[in-house]
Scaffold this motif. Structure first.
Motif, PDB file in Angstrom:
ATOM      1  N   ILE A  30       0.865  -1.185   0.000  1.00 51.29           N
ATOM      2  CA  ILE A  30       0.000   0.000   0.000  1.00 51.29           C
ATOM      3  C   ILE A  30       0.897   1.227   0.000  1.00 51.29           C
ATOM      4  N   GLY A  31       0.739   2.070  -0.983  1.00 47.04           N
ATOM      5  CA  GLY A  31       1.566   3.268  -1.060  1.00 47.04           C
ATOM      6  C   GLY A  31       3.001   2.916  -1.415  1.00 47.04           C
ATOM      7  N   ARG A  32       3.910   3.580  -0.771  1.00 45.78           N
ATOM      8  CA  ARG A  32       5.335   3.387  -1.047  1.00 45.78           C
ATOM      9  C   ARG A  32       6.036   2.960   0.234  1.00 45.78           C
ATOM     10  N   PRO A  33       7.232   2.388   0.144  1.00 43.05           N
ATOM     11  CA  PRO A  33       8.004   2.124   1.369  1.00 43.05           C
ATOM     12  C   PRO A  33       8.424   3.454   2.011  1.00 43.05           C
ATOM     13  N   TYR A  34       8.557   3.451   3.332  1.00 43.70           N
ATOM     14  CA  TYR A  34       8.963   4.636   4.081  1.00 43.70           C
ATOM     15  C   TYR A  34      10.304   4.380   4.749  1.00 43.70           C
ATOM     16  N   LEU A  35      11.232   5.320   4.603  1.00 46.19           N
ATOM     17  CA  LEU A  35      12.450   5.280   5.405  1.00 46.19           C
ATOM     18  C   LEU A  35      12.085   5.835   6.772  1.00 46.19           C
ATOM     19  N   VAL A  36      12.359   5.072   7.810  1.00 45.80           N
ATOM     20  CA  VAL A  36      11.989   5.460   9.173  1.00 45.80           C
ATOM     21  C   VAL A  36      13.116   6.323   9.748  1.00 45.80           C
ATOM     22  N   PRO A  37      12.860   7.631   9.954  1.00 44.41           N
ATOM     23  CA  PRO A  37      13.918   8.533  10.411  1.00 44.41           C
ATOM     24  C   PRO A  37      14.199   8.386  11.905  1.00 44.41           C
TER      25      PRO A  37
END
Length: 116
Positions: free
Chosen positions: A53-60
Protein backbone atom coordinates in the motif's frame (compact mmCIF):
# COMPACT_ATOMS: atom_id res chain seq x y z
CA UNK A 1 12.33 -0.41 32.49
CA UNK A 2 14.43 -2.90 30.60
CA UNK A 3 15.59 -2.11 27.05
CA UNK A 4 14.48 -4.74 24.53
CA UNK A 5 17.12 -5.97 22.07
CA UNK A 6 15.99 -5.43 18.46
CA UNK A 7 13.12 -3.18 17.42
CA UNK A 8 10.29 -2.06 19.70
CA UNK A 9 7.31 -0.17 18.29
CA UNK A 10 5.58 1.85 21.00
CA UNK A 11 2.96 3.49 18.76
CA UNK A 12 0.69 2.22 17.32
CA UNK A 13 0.04 -0.88 19.42
CA UNK A 14 -0.26 -4.33 17.85
CA UNK A 15 -3.81 -4.84 16.53
CA UNK A 16 -4.61 -1.15 17.12
CA UNK A 17 -7.29 0.69 15.20
CA UNK A 18 -5.64 3.64 13.49
CA UNK A 19 -6.82 6.49 11.29
CA UNK A 20 -4.74 8.24 8.66
CA UNK A 21 -2.71 10.30 9.51
CA UNK A 22 -1.09 8.20 12.24
CA UNK A 23 2.08 8.29 14.31
CA UNK A 24 4.78 5.59 14.30
CA UNK A 25 7.29 5.62 17.14
CA UNK A 26 9.62 3.35 19.06
CA UNK A 27 13.30 2.45 19.19
CA UNK A 28 15.95 0.04 17.94
CA UNK A 29 18.74 -1.36 20.09
CA UNK A 30 21.11 -3.70 18.35
CA UNK A 31 20.66 -7.40 17.57
CA UNK A 32 20.80 -6.70 13.84
CA UNK A 33 18.85 -3.43 14.06
CA UNK A 34 21.38 -0.64 13.57
CA UNK A 35 20.83 2.86 12.20
CA UNK A 36 22.07 3.68 8.72
CA UNK A 37 22.75 7.37 8.10
CA UNK A 38 19.71 9.14 9.60
CA UNK A 39 17.35 6.17 9.37
CA UNK A 40 16.60 3.11 11.52
CA UNK A 41 14.57 0.86 9.19
CA UNK A 42 12.34 0.70 6.13
CA UNK A 43 8.58 0.42 6.68
CA UNK A 44 6.30 -1.38 4.24
CA UNK A 45 2.50 -1.40 4.62
CA UNK A 46 0.60 -4.35 3.14
CA UNK A 47 -3.13 -5.00 2.83
CA UNK A 48 -4.87 -8.34 3.54
CA UNK A 49 -3.86 -9.62 0.10
CA UNK A 50 -0.17 -8.90 0.88
CA UNK A 51 -0.16 -6.06 -1.67
CA UNK A 52 2.05 -3.06 -0.93
CA UNK A 53 0.00 0.00 0.00
CA UNK A 54 1.57 3.27 -1.06
CA UNK A 55 5.33 3.39 -1.05
CA UNK A 56 8.00 2.12 1.37
CA UNK A 57 8.96 4.64 4.08
CA UNK A 58 12.45 5.28 5.40
CA UNK A 59 11.99 5.46 9.17
CA UNK A 60 13.92 8.53 10.41
CA UNK A 61 15.84 8.50 13.66
CA UNK A 62 15.09 11.16 16.27
CA UNK A 63 17.99 13.58 15.94
CA UNK A 64 17.86 14.75 19.57
CA UNK A 65 18.13 11.17 20.88
CA UNK A 66 21.01 10.96 23.34
CA UNK A 67 20.54 7.38 24.55
CA UNK A 68 23.75 5.29 24.48
CA UNK A 69 21.80 2.00 24.23
CA UNK A 70 19.00 2.70 21.75
CA UNK A 71 18.05 4.87 18.81
CA UNK A 72 14.57 6.43 18.88
CA UNK A 73 12.24 6.94 15.92
CA UNK A 74 9.07 9.01 15.66
CA UNK A 75 7.26 10.18 12.54
CA UNK A 76 3.79 10.57 11.05
CA UNK A 77 2.37 8.85 7.99
CA UNK A 78 0.24 11.62 6.57
CA UNK A 79 -1.60 9.86 3.77
CA UNK A 80 -2.19 6.40 2.33
CA UNK A 81 -4.32 5.15 -0.55
CA UNK A 82 -5.93 2.74 1.97
CA UNK A 83 -8.18 4.35 4.61
CA UNK A 84 -10.00 1.26 5.93
CA UNK A 85 -9.29 -2.42 6.45
CA UNK A 86 -6.79 -4.81 7.97
CA UNK A 87 -3.12 -4.17 7.21
CA UNK A 88 0.36 -5.13 8.32
CA UNK A 89 3.18 -2.75 9.16
CA UNK A 90 6.42 -4.51 8.23
CA UNK A 91 9.69 -3.01 9.43
CA UNK A 92 12.89 -4.26 7.72
CA UNK A 93 16.42 -3.63 8.97
CA UNK A 94 19.44 -2.32 7.07
CA UNK A 95 21.76 -5.07 8.28
CA UNK A 96 23.66 -7.70 6.31
CA UNK A 97 21.38 -10.36 7.79
CA UNK A 98 17.76 -9.52 6.90
CA UNK A 99 15.41 -9.06 9.83
CA UNK A 100 11.84 -7.89 9.92
CA UNK A 101 9.17 -7.10 12.45
CA UNK A 102 5.50 -7.37 11.46
CA UNK A 103 2.57 -5.90 13.33
CA UNK A 104 -1.10 -6.03 12.33
CA UNK A 105 -3.29 -2.92 12.52
CA UNK A 106 -6.79 -2.03 11.33
CA UNK A 107 -7.37 1.22 9.49
CA UNK A 108 -10.68 2.89 10.37
CA UNK A 109 -12.33 5.97 8.89
CA UNK A 110 -11.73 9.10 10.92
CA UNK A 111 -14.47 10.27 13.24
CA UNK A 112 -16.18 6.89 13.37
CA UNK A 113 -17.69 7.27 9.88
CA UNK A 114 -17.11 3.65 9.01
CA UNK A 115 -19.48 2.59 6.21
CA UNK A 116 -21.38 -0.58 7.07
Amino acid sequence: TEIYCGIAVTEPNINAEVSVPFRVSGYISGCGWEPHSNYVATLFIYNEKKELIGRPYLVPRVQSDASPVSTQFDFTIKDLPMKEGVAELVFKNFGIFPKEFTMPVTFVAKGGDVPR
